[in-house]
Write a protein that holds these residues in place. Structure first.
Motif, PDB file in Angstrom:
ATOM      1  N   TYR B  32       0.868  -1.172   0.000  1.00 43.92           N
ATOM      2  CA  TYR B  32       0.000   0.000   0.000  1.00 43.92           C
ATOM      3  C   TYR B  32       0.902   1.218   0.000  1.00 43.92           C
ATOM      4  O   TYR B  32       1.846   1.296   0.794  1.00 43.92           O
ATOM      5  CB  TYR B  32      -0.909  -0.007   1.239  1.00 43.92           C
ATOM      6  N   SER B  93       3.473   1.022   3.154  1.00 43.13           N
ATOM      7  CA  SER B  93       3.205   0.177   4.309  1.00 43.13           C
ATOM      8  C   SER B  93       2.997  -1.252   3.841  1.00 43.13           C
ATOM      9  O   SER B  93       2.733  -1.516   2.665  1.00 43.13           O
ATOM     10  CB  SER B  93       1.984   0.667   5.090  1.00 43.13           C
ATOM     11  N   GLY B  95       0.544  -2.859   4.774  1.00 40.29           N
ATOM     12  CA  GLY B  95      -0.891  -2.963   4.647  1.00 40.29           C
ATOM     13  C   GLY B  95      -1.500  -4.130   5.379  1.00 40.29           C
ATOM     14  O   GLY B  95      -1.411  -4.251   6.590  1.00 40.29           O
ATOM     15  N   GLY B 101       0.452  -0.977  10.655  1.00 44.27           N
ATOM     16  CA  GLY B 101       0.141   0.082   9.703  1.00 44.27           C
ATOM     17  C   GLY B 101       1.147   1.198   9.681  1.00 44.27           C
ATOM     18  O   GLY B 101       0.867   2.274   9.153  1.00 44.27           O
TER      19      GLY B 101
END
Lengths: 114, 115
Positions: B32, B93, B95, B101
């Motif tokens: 992400y 990240s 994710g 996170g």
């Protein structure tokens, strides 16, 4: 207010003194993060809270750094016996979910250690 | 070990033209990616994000492209406006694989849009 707030906005201290930085997250956000940004650098992760517990403290640079969170809300980052290399902007962020992908940042506290 | 890199410290473009900001990452666990914009004396504000299952995400003037094989993403701003002048941070990240996170940030690129 609706956003993340931090206090103080600026802190100047002498080497060897202790400092406390405060973060008020967005109401209802369960996840809270501390980062710091040294001059010319990106943001560096320090610690993550989910509720009042800190499952990830891997970014704390030394045992002079500690943080706590109470009531699932306010968090305090404490730096003991400050050193000049601690000078940085300390940023707090909160998120409504544990994955933390949508993180909302406060304005930061600029710490200067003389 | 810099896991997220923004190799251009600064970028200057003319108003109305396209701004392209680049970001490279090394950790294949990242799934992400986010772009944040930061004005002086303010905290970063979220701009746009992309999941690794996509290769493009668009929001108004902002588009993020992800090339997973190259471990590269870019942010396109079209047309650029003087109010876009700020520091832009790329972040990643793990994710869904992450229990925390936490975001890993690049060093930032300062964008200046000239009128």
């Amino acid at each position: 207010g609706a956003g993340v707030s931090q206090s103080p906005s600026n802190k100047v201290t002498e080497k060897g003194k202790d400092v406390e930085l405060r973060c008020d997250p967005i109401s209802g956000h369960t996840a809270l993060y501390w980062y710091r940004q040294s001059l010319g650098q990106g943001l560096e992760f320090l610690i993550y809270f989910q509720g009042n517990s800190a499952p990830d403290k891997s970014g704390l640079p030394s045992d002079r750094f500690s943080a706590e969170r109470t009531g699932g809300s306010v968090s305090t980052l404490t730096i003991q016996r400050t050193q000049q290399e601690d000078s940085a902007v300390y940023l707090c962020a909160s998120s409504p979910d544990r994955r933390g992908n949508e993180q909302f940042f406060g304005p930061g506290t600029r710490l200067t250690v003389l | 070990d810099q896991q997220v890199k923004q190799n251009s410290p600064s970028l200057s473009v003319q108003e109305g033209r396209i701004s392209i900001l680049n970001c490279d990452y090394t950790n294949s666990m990242f799934d992400y990616f986010l772009w944040y914009k930061k004005y002086p004396a303010e905290g970063p504000t979220f701009l746009i994000s992309i999941s690794s299952i996509k290769d493009k995400n668009e929001d108004g003037r902002f588009t993020v492209f992800l090339n997973k094989s190259a471990k590269h993403l870019s942010l396109h701003i079209v047309p650029s406006q003087p109010g876009d002048s700020a520091v832009y941070f790329c972040a990643a990240s793990a994710g869904v694989r992450s229990n925390t996170g936490k975001l890993i940030f690049g060093q930032g690129t300062t964008l200046q849009v000239k009128p």
